[in-house]
Enzyme design. Sequence first.
Site, PDB file in Angstrom:
ATOM      1  N   LYS A   1      38.002  25.811  49.406  1.00 40.67           N
ATOM      2  CA  LYS A   1      36.554  25.691  49.556  1.00 40.67           C
ATOM      3  C   LYS A   1      36.008  24.548  48.708  1.00 40.67           C
ATOM      4  O   LYS A   1      35.240  23.709  49.182  1.00 40.67           O
ATOM      5  CB  LYS A   1      35.885  27.010  49.175  1.00 40.67           C
TER       6      LYS A   1
ATOM      7  N   GLU B   1      46.062  24.998  42.851  1.00 39.83           N
ATOM      8  CA  GLU B   1      47.264  25.359  43.596  1.00 39.83           C
ATOM      9  C   GLU B   1      47.387  24.622  44.939  1.00 39.83           C
ATOM     10  O   GLU B   1      48.430  23.990  45.185  1.00 39.83           O
ATOM     11  CB  GLU B   1      47.321  26.885  43.805  1.00 39.83           C
TER      12      GLU B   1
ATOM     13  N   GLY C   1      35.047  33.014  49.206  1.00 36.88           N
ATOM     14  CA  GLY C   1      36.446  32.764  49.523  1.00 36.88           C
ATOM     15  C   GLY C   1      37.153  33.963  50.123  1.00 36.88           C
ATOM     16  O   GLY C   1      37.876  33.843  51.115  1.00 36.88           O
ATOM     17  N   ARG C   2      36.953  35.151  49.555  1.00 36.01           N
ATOM     18  CA  ARG C   2      37.657  36.335  50.050  1.00 36.01           C
ATOM     19  C   ARG C   2      37.031  36.877  51.330  1.00 36.01           C
ATOM     20  O   ARG C   2      37.521  37.859  51.893  1.00 36.01           O
ATOM     21  CB  ARG C   2      37.718  37.400  48.965  1.00 36.01           C
TER      22      ARG C   2
ATOM     23  N   GLU D   1      38.417  41.669  42.950  1.00 42.76           N
ATOM     24  CA  GLU D   1      37.646  40.478  42.609  1.00 42.76           C
ATOM     25  C   GLU D   1      36.151  40.721  42.833  1.00 42.76           C
ATOM     26  O   GLU D   1      35.317  39.972  42.337  1.00 42.76           O
ATOM     27  CB  GLU D   1      38.113  39.284  43.449  1.00 42.76           C
TER      28      GLU D   1
ATOM     29  N   HIS E   1      59.280  56.836  49.119  1.00 46.09           N
ATOM     30  CA  HIS E   1      60.494  56.803  48.305  1.00 46.09           C
ATOM     31  C   HIS E   1      60.326  55.903  47.085  1.00 46.09           C
ATOM     32  O   HIS E   1      61.317  55.531  46.447  1.00 46.09           O
ATOM     33  CB  HIS E   1      61.665  56.322  49.159  1.00 46.09           C
TER      34      HIS E   1
ATOM     35  N   LYS F   1      40.198  29.938  34.749  1.00 39.54           N
ATOM     36  CA  LYS F   1      40.432  28.571  35.210  1.00 39.54           C
ATOM     37  C   LYS F   1      40.039  27.551  34.148  1.00 39.54           C
ATOM     38  O   LYS F   1      40.739  26.553  33.936  1.00 39.54           O
ATOM     39  CB  LYS F   1      39.630  28.307  36.493  1.00 39.54           C
TER      40      LYS F   1
END
Length: 517
Positions: free
Chosen positions: A180, A186, A239-240, A325, A356, A484
């Site tokens: 964005k 990254e 963003g999410r 978040e 399990h 950040k």
Amino acid sequence: MSLTNSPAWQPFAAAASAASLRGEQLRLVNAPGLRLDLSAQAHSPALQDASAALLTQQGFDAARAQLFDGGNANWTEGRAAWHTALRAPVPPAMVAGAILAERERLRQFVRDADAAGRYGCVLHLGIGGSDWGPRLVTRALRHGSTRREVRFASNVDSHSVADAMSRLDPHDTLVIVASKSFTTTEPLANAEVAMNWLRDAGVADPIKQVVAITANVEAALNLGILPDHIFQIWDWVGGRYSLWSAIGLPIALALGTDAFDQLLAGAAAMDEHFRTAEIADNAPVQLALAGVVNRSVLGYDSLVIAPYDSRLYHIVPWAQQLEMESLGKVATADGSPTGVPTGPAVWGMSGTDCQHTFFQWLHQDSMGAPVDFILCEQPDHAYARHHELLIANCLAQRSALLRGKTFDEALAEASATESDPARARVLAQHRVHPGGRPSSLIVLPRLEAFTLGALLALYEHKVFTQGVIWGINPFDQWGVEFGKVLAKNIMRELDSPQTSRQDPSTRFWIDAISRKH
């Protein structure tokens, strides 16, 4: 004013504490693309009335209207959170032109690539909201025909991007850089690796195989990306919550534009349900209220997501980001503390693997955790008996968490195989299950683009509703931003060691690592 001091909170908390958790009454909520079974959540007429009063006190109707109208829903950052506009069949007039134009540009890009037989491979570089949504959808729906091999790399650890690039043909790979801000570490670091990979393979002009999806068009242009390879998202898209924008390009490339359109349609149908359904019949609101009861009244500090469909493997980290978040914050609009916990830790695994792995803890730990079970009625494989086994296991685990096993039941069971009464009583203690543990069951008729879109929007609106009830902003992420900033400071010190106010451990490792470079 903190939530705990508000007039509606104490009646709500008292009703929640006194409500039944034994599932004596079937509670089904029908919504587009799915059915929600809340029979194993706390419920009573008093709690239903107290919930309505709490929603009224917290201004839910006005907040919901603001969300759909493009108001100041993200009030700490002074902007809208208008993801509903991205999937609306007819977007709001103020943003309709921009949304429809980008939607058509995305479709045309995919059509042109299909017609030319371009890009047999796609390498998608994003992180967080720019990664989990497309990753989830392409994994979940790839049982249909997939047109392209799509790989994802998010982590700045270059093992991630190296693994994603392995066995791809660089001459037939489209690289998507999704950020964005177009400043996120990254995807930009991984884009540099991918560009070098293309260049080293002899691709004449690597930048022609790169697409950017961003709100910072200028930064993408400065990187040399072609204007017709830049897709825009907007400041009012969190963003999410950005899956529904051009961030969904890898979905359209992998599954086709029709599948992407159906995904949007399912989410839009859930939007309309959330916007118009009465509170008692409103699936996101009822799921949210159950979550508030479990976290803020009953004291459960985590939530398990257990999809009994291996194709929904990535819904767990997707939901982790969405909830963790967005929630877990402590300050209300006027800066006062909420006074109650405001978000669970979210974790889980697909069934039956989860049984399990950690279901023993869920059944017999002194506290345990609520569970969201997700199930599809119809499979997309030919092994009917396997699907029946899957359904049986899902329903059995949910029933066991709800019903439990008393000491008398456990004693009768142990006594049937143990002749020594004293030993039978000891064994019985180990077989007691407390029961009364809350869960929700979400049932999709089949895992398709429409139903998946509805499921994801259900969770989005659940989180929004919880934010309203708790009085917190679910659309900012100051904790992420703080980390950040600190990372950038440490990078400068690694490049050029200098005196700084770091804690002793951080200072030690900066010095130790910088000496080796």
